[in-house]
Design a protein around this motif. Sequence first.
Motif, mmCIF file in Angstrom:
data_model
loop_
_atom_site.group_PDB
_atom_site.id
_atom_site.type_symbol
_atom_site.label_atom_id
_atom_site.label_comp_id
_atom_site.label_asym_id
_atom_site.label_seq_id
_atom_site.Cartn_x
_atom_site.Cartn_y
_atom_site.Cartn_z
ATOM 1 N N GLU A 1 0.827 -1.210 0.000
ATOM 2 C CA GLU A 1 0.000 0.000 0.000
ATOM 3 C C GLU A 1 0.859 1.257 0.000
ATOM 4 N N THR A 2 1.972 1.210 0.735
ATOM 5 C CA THR A 2 2.883 2.357 0.762
ATOM 6 C C THR A 2 3.514 2.586 -0.608
ATOM 7 N N LYS A 3 3.888 1.471 -1.270
ATOM 8 C CA LYS A 3 4.461 1.592 -2.610
ATOM 9 C C LYS A 3 3.432 2.101 -3.611
ATOM 10 N N ARG A 4 2.179 1.686 -3.424
ATOM 11 C CA ARG A 4 1.127 2.201 -4.314
ATOM 12 C C ARG A 4 1.026 3.718 -4.188
ATOM 13 N N ALA A 5 1.034 4.204 -2.944
ATOM 14 C CA ALA A 5 0.882 5.640 -2.711
ATOM 15 C C ALA A 5 2.051 6.441 -3.273
ATOM 16 N N SER A 6 3.254 5.840 -3.234
ATOM 17 C CA SER A 6 4.441 6.572 -3.693
ATOM 18 C C SER A 6 4.801 6.264 -5.139
ATOM 19 N N GLY A 7 4.073 5.325 -5.761
ATOM 20 C CA GLY A 7 4.345 4.972 -7.149
ATOM 21 C C GLY A 7 5.599 4.147 -7.347
ATOM 22 N N VAL B 1 11.170 -16.728 0.653
ATOM 23 C CA VAL B 1 10.385 -15.785 1.461
ATOM 24 C C VAL B 1 10.178 -14.477 0.700
ATOM 25 N N MET B 2 11.238 -13.995 0.066
ATOM 26 C CA MET B 2 11.122 -12.758 -0.710
ATOM 27 C C MET B 2 10.162 -12.940 -1.882
ATOM 28 N N ALA B 3 10.215 -14.102 -2.526
ATOM 29 C CA ALA B 3 9.301 -14.363 -3.646
ATOM 30 C C ALA B 3 7.854 -14.355 -3.180
ATOM 31 N N LEU B 4 7.586 -14.980 -2.052
ATOM 32 C CA LEU B 4 6.219 -15.009 -1.532
ATOM 33 C C LEU B 4 5.758 -13.612 -1.117
ATOM 34 N N SER B 5 6.670 -12.826 -0.568
ATOM 35 C CA SER B 5 6.324 -11.460 -0.181
ATOM 36 C C SER B 5 5.945 -10.626 -1.403
ATOM 37 N N ARG B 6 6.738 -10.749 -2.482
ATOM 38 C CA ARG B 6 6.403 -10.008 -3.702
ATOM 39 C C ARG B 6 5.082 -10.482 -4.285
ATOM 40 N N MET B 7 4.868 -11.804 -4.261
ATOM 41 C CA MET B 7 3.622 -12.337 -4.787
ATOM 42 C C MET B 7 2.424 -11.745 -4.043
ATOM 43 N N ARG B 8 2.534 -11.665 -2.729
ATOM 44 C CA ARG B 8 1.423 -11.107 -1.943
ATOM 45 C C ARG B 8 1.237 -9.619 -2.240
ATOM 46 N N GLN B 9 2.315 -8.901 -2.431
ATOM 47 C CA GLN B 9 2.208 -7.486 -2.758
ATOM 48 C C GLN B 9 1.513 -7.285 -4.103
ATOM 49 N N HIS B 10 1.817 -8.135 -5.072
ATOM 50 C CA HIS B 10 1.155 -8.025 -6.372
ATOM 51 C C HIS B 10 -0.340 -8.333 -6.251
ATOM 52 N N VAL B 11 -0.691 -9.289 -5.403
ATOM 53 C CA VAL B 11 -2.106 -9.592 -5.193
ATOM 54 C C VAL B 11 -2.818 -8.367 -4.614
ATOM 55 N N VAL B 12 -2.174 -7.736 -3.641
ATOM 56 C CA VAL B 12 -2.758 -6.541 -3.023
ATOM 57 C C VAL B 12 -2.926 -5.428 -4.050
ATOM 58 N N LEU B 13 -1.918 -5.252 -4.887
ATOM 59 C CA LEU B 13 -1.958 -4.174 -5.874
ATOM 60 C C LEU B 13 -2.783 -4.535 -7.107
ATOM 61 N N ASP B 14 -3.149 -5.826 -7.204
ATOM 62 C CA ASP B 14 -3.978 -6.301 -8.335
ATOM 63 C C ASP B 14 -3.364 -5.925 -9.661
ATOM 64 N N GLU B 15 -2.055 -6.162 -9.791
ATOM 65 C CA GLU B 15 -1.357 -5.825 -11.029
ATOM 66 C C GLU B 15 -1.432 -7.003 -11.985
ATOM 67 N N SER B 16 -1.847 -6.743 -13.205
ATOM 68 C CA SER B 16 -1.889 -7.799 -14.222
ATOM 69 C C SER B 16 -0.628 -7.717 -15.073
ATOM 70 N N GLN B 17 0.472 -8.235 -14.481
ATOM 71 C CA GLN B 17 1.748 -8.162 -15.178
ATOM 72 C C GLN B 17 1.843 -9.175 -16.310
ATOM 73 N N GLY B 18 1.008 -10.207 -16.269
ATOM 74 C CA GLY B 18 1.132 -11.274 -17.248
ATOM 75 C C GLY B 18 1.029 -10.784 -18.675
#
Length: 392
Positions: A42-48, A83-100
């Motif tokens: 959420e913090t990264k979303r706010a700061s872009g 652990v880092m991979a899972l953390s990024r995965m969760r962040q992408h879920v939160v941000l709902d980014e369709s990177q595919g």
Amino acid sequence: MSGANGSGISGLDALRARIDEIDESMVALFAERMDIAEDVAETKRASGRPVLDATREAAKIAQVTHLAPERFRPYVSSLYGVVMALSRMRQHVVLDESQGERLADGAVKREELPSSAHTAIQGVAGSWSHAAARAMLDDVHPEFLSSWEDVCASVESDRADFGVLPLENSTTGTVNRTWDLIAQHGLFIVSSAMQRIDQALLMNPGHDVSELSEVFSHEQALRQCERYLESLGPNVRPTICENTAVAARRVAESGRGDIAAIASELCADTYGLDVVARRIQDSKDNYTRFACIARECIVTRRADRSSFVVVVSHEPGSLFRLLGLFAALGVNLVKLESRPIPGSAFEFGFMLEIESVPGDSTFDAIASQLPAYCESSRYLGSYQTHGTEVGR
């Protein structure tokens, strides 16, 4: 701890009980860490800011690795990579980014393949590629070309709508050259067909194997029929042709009775040859998978697999960490094969095939995270594999 303790619990049971306590604490701390990762998103979303901060991740992994006893440091490094991979995965879920879809540079089209198409095919009429094209496309308007390179060039330049290339054979393995050409020409796989290959020995009418001095066929077909060729004796010479159907046409046009072709029975009908031996391949369950390739990425409704070519860093654990990503995301990896990197001596990339397609949450997570695990990656397309029986 090897015997029973005072409470009657065996040494092994005591150790397992302690592990259970530690696991309970680890799960609670992991959940707390993931909660914080959501706040970070959420913090990264706010700061872009982007999800991936490779410098921060590398520093963090180095930090926690140094905290561990030396004998455990390689394990801690691998653990925190996951652990880092899972953390990024969760962040992408939160941000709902369709990177595919962005992985294909926005070029993914969601539509069905056309019913009629100008299709580039290596060889001549009656080839296995010709038969595979008819399995994948309803109405094939073939353009027969002399090489796989020509097929790719025709599709890349938009002279042909599609092209057909062999990907792998159940007896002789992957056709490495075609995978390289697909990547080099920037093309996409949009469909594939698994085709049973029954090879036959074809001769001009009125002749038989006792007269043979030479057998023509494609290199792969000759390899698939090595035991049969050996049975013909040392005086029968195998000769490589660019295509099995070309071999059949050459025999027919020669009119000679001392030469034969290894090709399909379809070629016998096409070129007026006699079938003097059937199913001569070494393996009676002989299949080749063909690809339909296109200049644009088209993902059909029934697509169920995707392919990538990736290059990982030349250091210990890099492939392990990449495989850990697929394991963490629960993705079925159905193909993993190393490939030499052109121009780089003794360095290798990998061809990957997974059971996931654009639009799946797992695919989007993989697409967004591959850059963090690879020095380079290229999406080769998503497709359905058709089954067919050809050559009997």
